[in-house]
Design an enzyme around this catalytic site. Structure first.
Site, short mmCIF file in Angstrom:
data_model
loop_
_atom_site.label_atom_id
_atom_site.label_comp_id
_atom_site.label_asym_id
_atom_site.label_seq_id
_atom_site.Cartn_x
_atom_site.Cartn_y
_atom_site.Cartn_z
N ARG A 78 103.42 -30.36 109.49
CA ARG A 78 103.30 -31.74 108.99
C ARG A 78 103.61 -32.72 110.11
O ARG A 78 104.04 -32.32 111.17
CB ARG A 78 104.25 -31.95 107.80
CG ARG A 78 105.71 -31.71 108.10
CD ARG A 78 106.58 -31.97 106.86
NE ARG A 78 107.98 -31.79 107.18
CZ ARG A 78 108.99 -32.03 106.33
NH1 ARG A 78 108.73 -32.43 105.09
NH2 ARG A 78 110.24 -31.85 106.69
N ASN A 121 106.65 -39.84 104.44
CA ASN A 121 107.82 -39.02 104.14
C ASN A 121 108.62 -38.82 105.41
O ASN A 121 108.08 -38.35 106.42
CB ASN A 121 107.40 -37.65 103.60
CG ASN A 121 108.59 -36.77 103.26
OD1 ASN A 121 109.25 -36.98 102.26
ND2 ASN A 121 108.89 -35.81 104.14
N GLU A 122 109.87 -39.18 105.37
CA GLU A 122 110.78 -38.93 106.50
C GLU A 122 110.12 -39.28 107.84
O GLU A 122 109.94 -38.43 108.71
CB GLU A 122 111.25 -37.47 106.48
CG GLU A 122 112.06 -37.14 105.23
CD GLU A 122 112.63 -35.72 105.20
OE1 GLU A 122 112.15 -34.88 105.98
OE2 GLU A 122 113.54 -35.46 104.41
N GLU A 149 116.34 -37.36 98.07
CA GLU A 149 116.39 -35.90 98.02
C GLU A 149 117.85 -35.49 98.15
O GLU A 149 118.51 -35.83 99.14
CB GLU A 149 115.57 -35.27 99.16
CG GLU A 149 114.11 -35.71 99.18
CD GLU A 149 113.27 -35.01 100.26
OE1 GLU A 149 113.80 -34.11 100.92
OE2 GLU A 149 112.11 -35.40 100.45
N TRP A 209 116.50 -24.74 106.51
CA TRP A 209 116.10 -25.23 107.84
C TRP A 209 117.22 -25.32 108.87
O TRP A 209 116.94 -25.56 110.04
CB TRP A 209 115.41 -26.58 107.71
CG TRP A 209 116.13 -27.56 106.84
CD1 TRP A 209 115.88 -27.80 105.52
CD2 TRP A 209 117.22 -28.40 107.20
NE1 TRP A 209 116.75 -28.75 105.04
CE2 TRP A 209 117.58 -29.13 106.05
CE3 TRP A 209 117.94 -28.62 108.38
CZ2 TRP A 209 118.62 -30.06 106.04
CZ3 TRP A 209 118.98 -29.53 108.38
CH2 TRP A 209 119.31 -30.25 107.21
N GLU A 259 109.19 -23.56 102.71
CA GLU A 259 110.50 -23.83 102.12
C GLU A 259 110.83 -22.89 100.97
O GLU A 259 111.57 -23.23 100.06
CB GLU A 259 110.55 -25.30 101.65
CG GLU A 259 110.52 -26.27 102.83
CD GLU A 259 110.56 -27.74 102.41
OE1 GLU A 259 110.50 -28.01 101.20
OE2 GLU A 259 110.61 -28.59 103.31
N GLN A 260 110.32 -21.69 101.02
CA GLN A 260 110.55 -20.76 99.92
C GLN A 260 112.00 -20.32 99.78
O GLN A 260 112.39 -19.80 98.74
CB GLN A 260 109.61 -19.56 100.00
CG GLN A 260 109.72 -18.75 101.27
CD GLN A 260 108.67 -17.64 101.32
OE1 GLN A 260 108.91 -16.52 100.89
NE2 GLN A 260 107.49 -17.98 101.82
N MET A 261 112.81 -20.55 100.82
CA MET A 261 114.23 -20.22 100.73
C MET A 261 115.06 -21.46 100.39
O MET A 261 116.29 -21.41 100.48
CB MET A 261 114.71 -19.61 102.05
CG MET A 261 114.02 -18.34 102.47
SD MET A 261 114.21 -16.98 101.29
CE MET A 261 115.91 -16.49 101.63
N HIS A 262 114.42 -22.55 100.05
CA HIS A 262 115.11 -23.79 99.71
C HIS A 262 115.32 -23.83 98.19
O HIS A 262 114.38 -23.79 97.42
CB HIS A 262 114.25 -24.98 100.15
CG HIS A 262 114.96 -26.29 100.11
ND1 HIS A 262 115.53 -26.81 98.98
CD2 HIS A 262 115.20 -27.20 101.08
CE1 HIS A 262 116.07 -27.99 99.26
NE2 HIS A 262 115.89 -28.24 100.54
#
Lengths: 654, 654, 654
Positions: free
Chosen positions: A103, A141-142, A316, A324, A364-367
Site C-alpha cells: 500500500r 489512511n495513515e 483504530e 507488525w 494482517e492475518q495475525m492481527h
C-alpha cells in the site's frame, strides 16, 4: 462513543446482517469502512461498482449504525500503476522505485495521481455525500506511513525546483539563503537544483530543510483538494484523518490537520512500546511489554488533540496482539478497557476498535480483532463492553476538555533540524520531547501540545523541549503573555534557513534571555557528566552548551556544570536549559517549576498516571502491583477506589 | 569408503601421476573432479577441449581410482554471460544484477541458460558416460548457495506469471487464494502479476509463499533435465548432488533430491559453528570453536540421509581451517578423524575430503587440504589414515542403516512460513527444529528426518517442530499409524495458501487434538515467562499461544502458563505444545515421552553424543575432558574403552 | 610557524581588512585560501572571475601575510557536472552514481575531469604563480576522502582494462597470475575484464588487489599533472597536499606524496577518537573523549612526516568541537595548545588552524573556528597565542629532525591485503599497526614510518606489523643492514599477485628465517588463548599461525602457544611473530627488544608520552591527573617542570 473498523468486502454478503446486528448489540455507534477498497469500487478503469457498498451501508444503517466512509487512495489498484507507472514513488535512500504489492505506492508529486485520487474521491463523495447513514469521512489512511513523505522521483525533483522558485524567487537569494558558496554548491538557475540525495557526502542542511518543507507541502497539497472535494459533495458531514505518530509522518501535522473537523489517531500501545524499547534491557521491557509504556499512548493522544485543540477520535484501537512490531505480546488482562478509558480521559470523543473480525488472509492475518476468524468473541470483547458501560456511567464524553496549565511547544521543524543535523548521535527530537512530556506526566499534570502559532495566554508553564527555529512574532508573543517559559537546549539555534545565528544561539531568544552559546559539545549517551542544582548532583549529557550568561544582570545561573560554568540560566519568566539531563533532574526541576507556577503536581508511584477531564480525575495503574493511592480518603470515587488494582483505573470527582 | 575432491586443472600435468599415486596409497577410492572447469572444457563457444580431462581421468584410473564427474554448470564462463547477459540473476533485495566474477551467476529462470547447461552436460556425459573409470556423477555444485534460489529478474517475473497461471488457472481463484481484496491487491489478469519484491511495505504472505514455491520449482525444473541427460548417456552410473545445509537452499530439498541415486552433503563443522554461534558469549563459543557444536554436523547428516532415506555421501569434508566463516579456527587435534567416524555412524557410505591440495591462488587459498601447497602432508592426513583404518576395522560401511525410533518431520514449507511471517523476531524455523533435534540427540536417540509424505509406520515417536501447513492426507496418516506425535507451536496454523484456518489453528489438526488457538503472542527472546510441568518450573518464551482445550474430554492439560492457562495439551497419542520453551524443559519432556514410548534414552554428559548404526553403538566426546562413560563395563568395546578421551570416540557392540 | 584556513568568499569584503589585521596581530604567517571556490572563480563555463581573489590576496599581503593557494578541484561546480555527467563517480557497493550536492563528486578515471581540472589549475597558477604574496600551493583537498578512491563507473571499468593490458601484456599471463582457472574465471581478452564488483559472491583476491592498485594509480595519475602544472607556472613556490589519515585514503600515499615539496595533515584528534573508539566501553572513551587518544594524533603525524621523510605541516588543526564525528565533545582546556606543541615535537614545520571564523551556514556551521560567528574569540584563541609564544621561546622549529632508532614499515599493500582477505573478522591492518605503534610510543621511543623502499641503514629496530607482500630486493636489503627486525604475522604471506607462496609463508622471508607456516587459524576477538614468554603468560588471539621452526638450527623459539608449539621464532637479527597478542605482551616484548638494541625506553604512566625533537625532550600528560615525572631532577627544564599538570607539557634539554 464507540466504533469499529470493518471491511465488508472481506466477508461474504451472507455474513453482513449478522455482523451489523452484533455491532449494534455491542453498543457501537460508528463503523468505518471503505478505505482500502479501490479495486472493488473501480475494478476496471472508469468502471465503478458501488452496488456492494450501497448494500453494505444499507445493512449497517438498518440497525442504526453510522458509517464513516474512508476514501481508498492509500491503495491504488494494479491497473492504475500499470497505466501510469509515474505514480510510483522512489526511495530517496536507494533510488529504487517502490512498486505495487502492498500500500501507499504513490508519489505525492504526481499530478496524475492527484487527478486520479480526486476522481475516485469525487465518485465516492457524489455517491454517499448525502446518504444519511454516512455521517462522516476519513481521508486516505495513515498518510506518510512507511516513510512515504519523501520521494526521490523525477517528478519530485521537478516539483522541488518549482517550489524553490516560488519560495526564493531568484537564484541568488537561494544561494545566499542556503550558503551555497560553501563547497561551490552555487546554482545558476532553478533548473539546476537537484534533490539533496545521492551525493558523495552530506548535502547542505539548508538544502535538506527545504526538501523537508517541500515534501511536507506536497503531502498537504495532495490532501487538501481531497478534503475540499468531500466538503463539496458531503456538506454537513465531518471529515477526519487517522494520523500515525506525529514524529513519524515527517510533515507539518498542524498544517495537515488544518482543514479537518477533528483529528484521529491509530493507537497501538504494545507495537509502539516494542519498537521504541528495542534497546531496553529485558527487565525494563518486561515491565511494559503487555501494558505499553505509561506515556506512549497519551503522548500521541495529547498531540493528536493538540493539532486542532479539540476532541479527537481513536480511529483504530489495538484489541489484542498485532502483527507488525518485532515482537507482538498479548495485552495484559484489562488493558483494552484501560486504554479505552485512558483515551477518553485524554480527550477522545470516540474510540473505534480495529478491527471487527481478524482477517484470516493477507498481511494482517495475525492481527487480533473483536472477533476471531471463527466468529468467537476475542478477549477484547468483554473489555470493550466494560469500557462502554463505564464511559456511559461516568458520562465522560460530556465532560468538557479544559485547557491545561502546562503546554509543550511542538512542531515539525524541530524534528527536521534534529534529523538533518545530528551533531551528536544521541540527540533526537522525539526522545527529548518525550522525556520532558513523560516526566511532567509522572508529576500528574495535564499537558497541551501547541504550535508556535498557538495562543499562549492562559498557560502557566510553557515548555519548548526542542525549538531551534523561531521568529520575531514568537518572541513578541512570549513577551506578551504571563506564563513561565522553559527552553530546552538548541532553542533558537537556527535561522529559518538553517543558518547559525550570527549573534550566536539562542538567536532571537536573546531578547528574552540575553545569553550567548559559546560552543556546543555532544557526548555519547553513556558518557554523562555531573550537573549541580539545588545542592544536589544530577546528570548532564548528550548535548551540552557552553554559555555566556553575562549579558544581563537579571540572568540567574540556577544550575551549573562540574567546572562551574552555567548550565541553566533564568531571566525572569524565561529559563534556558543548555544541556540535556537525566530523568531524576527533570522530575525535581519541573516539580519545582510547577509549584512556583501554582500548578498541582503529584509524586505517586512511577507507574501511576493521573489525568483530568472536566471534573473527573483518573488514576491509571501501569504497574503489576496493587497500590493504595495517596489520596484524601474523602474524595468522591466514581469508579474504583483508593486501592487500585494492577492495570486498574480509579476515577474520582473534584 | 573414502574419496577426495581434486582439481587437475589447477596443477601442472607433471604432478598428476604423483598425485594419483599418493591418493591410491592413502587408500582412497573416489576422486571428484570437473565441477568448476567449464572454461577449460569449452574455452571458446562451441569449441570443446576434453583432451586434458581424458588424460586426467586416465591417470586416476591407472592406479585404480574411481572418478566422480562433476558437471560445471555452477560456473558459466565469461564468454557465455557476455553472449547472453540475460542469464545473470538479479538480487531481489536490491534489484541489482549479480554479475560475473565468482560463481553461481546464473538465473534458474533463464531458458538460454538451461539450454547451455544441457549442452555442456550432454557433451560431458557423451564423452564420459561409458568411461569405466567414471563411476558416478555430481550435478552442478551446492545448488542455491550464496542465496541464489531467488531471483528478481524479468525472466523470473515472466516465469512466475506462467507458474501462477498453471497453478491457479483463473485469476479470480488466485485473488481469492491470496486474499488480494485486502489493500486492493487484486489482479485482473496473470500478466499483471509482479514478483513480491520492491513494494512500499510488506507484500501478501500468500504472494510470497507462491514466489518461494515457484523459485523452488525453478531450481528443480532446471536440475531435473540435467539428471535425465546424464542418465541417458551414462546408464548404470550413479548420480548425486552435494547439498548445502537444507535450510540454506531455500527450496524443497526432498523434491530436489528425488531423481538422484543418493544425496551428498558438504560438511564444514567449524565454519557452520562460527556463523551459527555469532552472537554466543565467548565462553560458549570457545567450547566448540575447534570441535563444532555437538549437533551441527549430524543435524545435516541426518537430514541429508533423510532426503532419500538411504545412505549418503559426505562429498566435501573439512580437513583443517577454512576461509569463508567470519573466524576460521584450526580443528582440535583428532577432529578430522572424529568427524569422519561421526559421518559413518550417521549413515554415510563415503567421506571425501575437500580438497586434495590447498590451492595457492584465488578465493580459497586459505582453505586447508590434505596436502599443503608445498606438497607436505597437512594435519588432516594422519587423521584420515586413522579413520580409514578404523572404518575398515569396524566394517561400519556394511552395518545396515536401521530405521530410527524417533522421526522429525521437516520440510521447506515450515521454513518458508517462518521466513515470510516472522510475527516474533526470534521465531526461526531452523532454530526451533535444531533445538528439538539437539535435545533429542543429547538423550542419545537416533533420529530420522522425514517429510510429510513419508511412511510414518514403525516410528514410536514423531515430532513436528514447525509444521504450519498440513493437508487431510497427513491427518489421515497420523490417525492410521500407532506412534506418539508431538507438535510444536504453529502446527497447522496456515492453510496451503497461507491463510489462517477459519476454525482457528491448529486447523486440520483439530481432528487429532480438538483445541483452538485463541491468540498468539510473541516475546523478545530475553523476556521469558514461567512454564509449569510436572511440579517444576521451566521457561516459556518467544512464541506463546493461548489455547482453548475444552473441545474434548480427552484433552489433558499437561503443562500450563503462570496464569494457569493450558500450554501443552495431550489427546491420546497427540501432544500439542503451544509455546517454545527452554532446553531444560525439552530434555525432561522428551525423555519422559521416550520412556513412555519405550525408547532407550541416555543422560550422559551434555557434550557426549551416542549414535547407533546397525549393531554398533558410538559415543563421541565433544568435551575437552576425559570422561568415564556410564556404561555396563561388560559391554563389548570394539574401539576405545569406557574411558573416553577429549574429542575421542568409543564404539561398542549391542 | 603558524597559519590559518580562511575563506574570504564566505564573508563580506568589508570584513577582509579587519580579518587580515587580526591574523597578523595574532602572529600568523600563512593563510590558506581558495580550495573550494571554483564556483566563484569560474561562475560560468570559461568565464573566469579573479578580481575578488586578487583583492583578497592583496589584502592579506598588505599586512605581511603569506598565502597558500588551494586549487578548487575538490568541488566542481554544478554547471560542470551538468555539462559532463560522466565526471560523476559510481559507488562500487551499490552501483549508484554519486551526484552533486556536497564535494569530491568526480571520478579519477574521467579524462574530461582531468582536462577540466588542469584547465582551472592552469588558470589559477598562471594568475598567481608569480604573485609574491602566494608562497605556496595546496593541490585539491583531502584526496580520496569520503571513500572516493574507488569508483565503479564505466570509465573506471574501461581504464581498468587498459591498466591490466599494460601490466600483464597478454591475457594468459593475467589468467595465470590471478589464478582464474579457479571457478572458470578465465578471460579470453582484456576487453572481457570487469571490475570486481557486483558478483554473486566474493571475487578473486588477485582481481581485487589489481583493482586497488589500479585505483591508487588513477588517483596519482590524476594528481601528478596538477603538480606539474603548478610547478610550471609557479616556479620556486612550494606545493603540498593535505592528507587525511593514511589508511583512509586507500591509496599508495608514498607515491601520492612523491612529487610534493612536503606533506600536510589535517589533524582532528577528537573526531578520530570518537570514531575509532565507537565500540569502547564508556569508562575508556570518557578518559580520552576530550583529549583524544594519546597515540591517534602522533600516529598520523609520524606517518605524514614519513611519506617524504621531512618536516610536514598540520594544514588543518582542530580548534574546538567539530561537526562530523558521531559525537563531538569540546576539547579539554589546554588541548589546543597541547596538540600544537605535540605536532611540532613530531616534526611539524607549521600548524594552521581550521578555520579562521566559524561559518554560520552550510555543512560545517557547527565546526568551531578561532573566531565565533559573532567575531568573538573562541577558546582556541588564547591557547593558540600561548602555543605560538612557547614555540618561539623553545625555538622548536629550528630543532633538526633526527632519524629515529625505531622504524615501522608501512604501506598500502598491507592494508589492501587485509581489506581483501579478511580470513578473521578481527584482523585489521590499521589496528595491528596502531597497536604496535602505540605500545612503542608508550615506551617513549621516537618512530619513523618508512616504506619498503626506504634506506634501512641506521635503524636499530625495524618493525613490520603487517607486511604480506615483499620482494627479493627487500630481503636483500634486510640482510644488508644491521638492524633488528620484527615481523608481525602474515609477513611474506602473499606473492605480488596475491597468491599463497608455494613454499608456504613467510615466502621470500624464509631466506631470513627458515620457518614454514603450516596452517593459519583466526579466532573471534574475545576468544583469546595463552601465550608463554619469559615464564609469563600473556594472550594470543585473532590471528594464530602454526609454525614449523625446524628449518634451521639457529631458529630459536622464544614464545610458545599453550600446546608448546612455536609462537615467536628468532633467527639472529630476525624475529617472526606468528600471532597477534595483547598489549601487555607487546609492551614487555618491545621493551626487551629495545633494551637489547640499546634504545632508550621509558615506563612512565600509561597516559604520558615522551617525544624527542633535536635536543628537546617533550613529555605530554594525557591524563586528568597531575603527575611527577620520574626524571632526574637536575635535567634542564625549558618549559614546565618535573610536576606535570593534567593535559600539561613539560620540555627539557638533553
Amino acid at each position: 462513543m464507540f466504533g469499529v473498523c470493518y471491511y465488508p468486502e472481506h466477508w461474504p454478503e451472507s455474513q453482513w446482517d449478522e455482523d451489523a446486528k452484533m455491532m449494534a448489540d455491542l453498543g457501537l455507534t460508528y463503523v468505518r469502512i471503505g478505505e482500502f477498497a479501490w479495486s472493488r469500487l473501480e475494478p476496471n478503469p472508469g468502471e465503478y461498482d458501488f452496488a456492494w457498498l450501497d448494500k453494505s451501508v444499507a445493512t449497517l444503517a438498518s440497525v442504526g449504525l453510522k458509517v464513516v466512509m474512508g476514501t481508498p487512495t492509500a491503495t491504488p489498484p494494479k491497473w492504475l500503476s500499470d497505466l501510469y507507472p509515474e505514480i510510483l514513488p522512489v526511495d530517496p535512500d536507494t533510488g529504487r522505485t517502490r512498486g505495487f504489492g502492498s500500500r501507499r505506492h504513490y508519489d505525492f508529486s504526481s499530478p496524475i495521481y492527484l487527478r486520479e485520487s480526486l476522481r475516485i474521491t469525487e465518485a465516492l463523495a457524489r455517491r454517499y455525500g448525502s446518504n444519511n447513514a454516512v455521517v462522516g469521512w476519513q481521508t486516505d489512511n495513515e498518510l506518510c506511513c512507511h516513510d512515504t513523505a519523501l520521494s526521490g522521483s523525477e517528478l519530485a525533483g521537478q516539483a522541488f525546483q518549482d517550489w524553490c522558485r516560488r519560495r526564493y524567487v531568484n537564484i541568488d537569494q537561494l544561494n545566499r539563503d542556503w550558503g551555497n558558496v560553501f563547497w561551490s554548491m552555487e546554482y545558476r538557475d532553478f533548473t539546476e537544483i537537484e534533490l539533496p540525495i545521492g551525493a558523495v557526502t552530506e548535502t547542505s542542511p539548508a538544502h535538506r530543510l527545504a526538501y523537508r518543507r517541500f515534501s511536507s507541502d506536497q503531502v498537504i497539497n495532495y490532501h487538501n483538494p481531497m478534503v475540499e472535494m468531500i466538503r463539496q459533495h458531503a456538506p454537513g458531514k465531518f471529515i477526519t484523518h487517522n494520523f500515525i505518530p506525529m514524529n513519524e509522518t515527517a510533515v507539518d501535522n498542524f498544517a495537515l490537520a488544518a482543514p479537518l473537523d477533528f483529528t484521529s489517531y491509530d493507537n497501538y500501545p504494545l507495537g509502539r512500546t516494542d519498537l521504541l524499547m528495542t534497546d531496553a534491557p529485558a527487565e525494563e521491557l518486561r515491565r511494559y511489554m503487555r501494558t505499553g509504556h505509561p506515556d506512549f499512548a497519551t503522548y500521541y493522544h495529547d498531540q493528536t488533540r493538540g493539532l486542532l485543540n479539540r476532541g479527537f477520535w481513536v480511529m483504530e484501537q489495538q484489541p489484542g496482539p498485532v502483527n507488525w512490531a518485532n515482537n507482538n505480546p498479548r495485552p495484559a488482562p484489562g488493558m483494552i478497557r484501560f486504554w479505552t478509558l485512558e483515551a477518553f480521559a485524554h480527550g477522545a470523543d470516540c474510540v473505534c476498535y480495529f478491527r471487527w473480525r481478524q482477517a484470516p488472509f493477507a498481511q494482517e492475518q495475525m492481527h487480533a480483532g473483536l472477533l476471531r476468524p471463527d466468529n468467537s468473541k476475542s478477549e477484547a470483547w468483554p473489555e470493550a463492553e466494560q469500557a462502554m458501560a463505564e464511559v456511559a456511567l461516568l458520562d465522560i464524553e460530556n465532560q468538557p476538555l479544559q485547557k491545561a496549565s502546562v503546554a509543550i511547544i511542538t512542531g515539525a521543524e524541530g524534528l527536521w533540524v534534529s534529523d538533518i543535523e545530528r551533531q551528536g548521535e544521541a540527540y533526537d527530537f522525539n526522545n527529548v520531547q518525550l522525556s520532558y512530556y513523560s516526566t511532567l506526566r509522572e508529576l500528574g499534570v495535564n499537558i497541551d501540545f501547541i504550535s508556535v502559532d498557538a495562543d499562549f495566554s492562559g498557560y502557566k508553564l510553557i515548555v519548548a523541549p526542542s525549538l531551534p527555529i523561531v521568529d520575531q512574532a514568537f518572541v513578541d508573543k512570549c513577551r506578551a503573555c504571563n506564563g513561565q517559559f522553559i527552553f530546552g537546549p538548541r532553542a533558537g539555534a537556527k535561522t529559518s534557513e538553517f543558518a547559525y545565528p550570527t549573534s550566536l544561539p539562542p538567536g532571537l531568544l536573546q531578547q528574552l534571555i540575553p545569553i550567548r552559546v559559546l560552543s556546543v559539545e555532544t557526548l555519547r549517551a553513556d558518557c554523562q557528566e555531573p550537573l549541580n542544582w539545588n545542592s544536589h548532583i544530577y546528570k548532564s549529557g548528550i548535548w551540552r552548551e557552553q554559555l555566556d550568561a553575562s549579558g544581563s544582570n537579571d540572568n540567574e545561573i540556577i544550575a551549573s556544570y562540574e567546572n562551574g560554568e552555567a548550565a541553566i540560566v533564568r531571566n525572569q519568566r524565561f529559563t534556558y536549559m543548555a544541556t540535556l539531563t537525566n530523568r531524576a533532574f527533570l522530575l525535581d526541576f519541573f516539580q519545582q517549576h510547577c509549584q512556583q507556577a501554582d500548578i498541582q503536581t503529584y509524586r505517586f508511584d512511577e507507574d501511576i498516571r493521573i489525568s483530568q477531564r472536566g471534573n473527573l480525575m483518573f488514576a491509571f495503574n501501569y504497574s503489576q502491583h496493587q497500590q493504595v493511592l495517596p489520596l484524601d480518603p474523602n474524595v468522591s470515587f466514581v469508579l474504583g477506589s483508593i486501592t487500585i488494582d494492577p492495570h486498574g483505573v480509579t476515577v474520582w470527582k473534584i
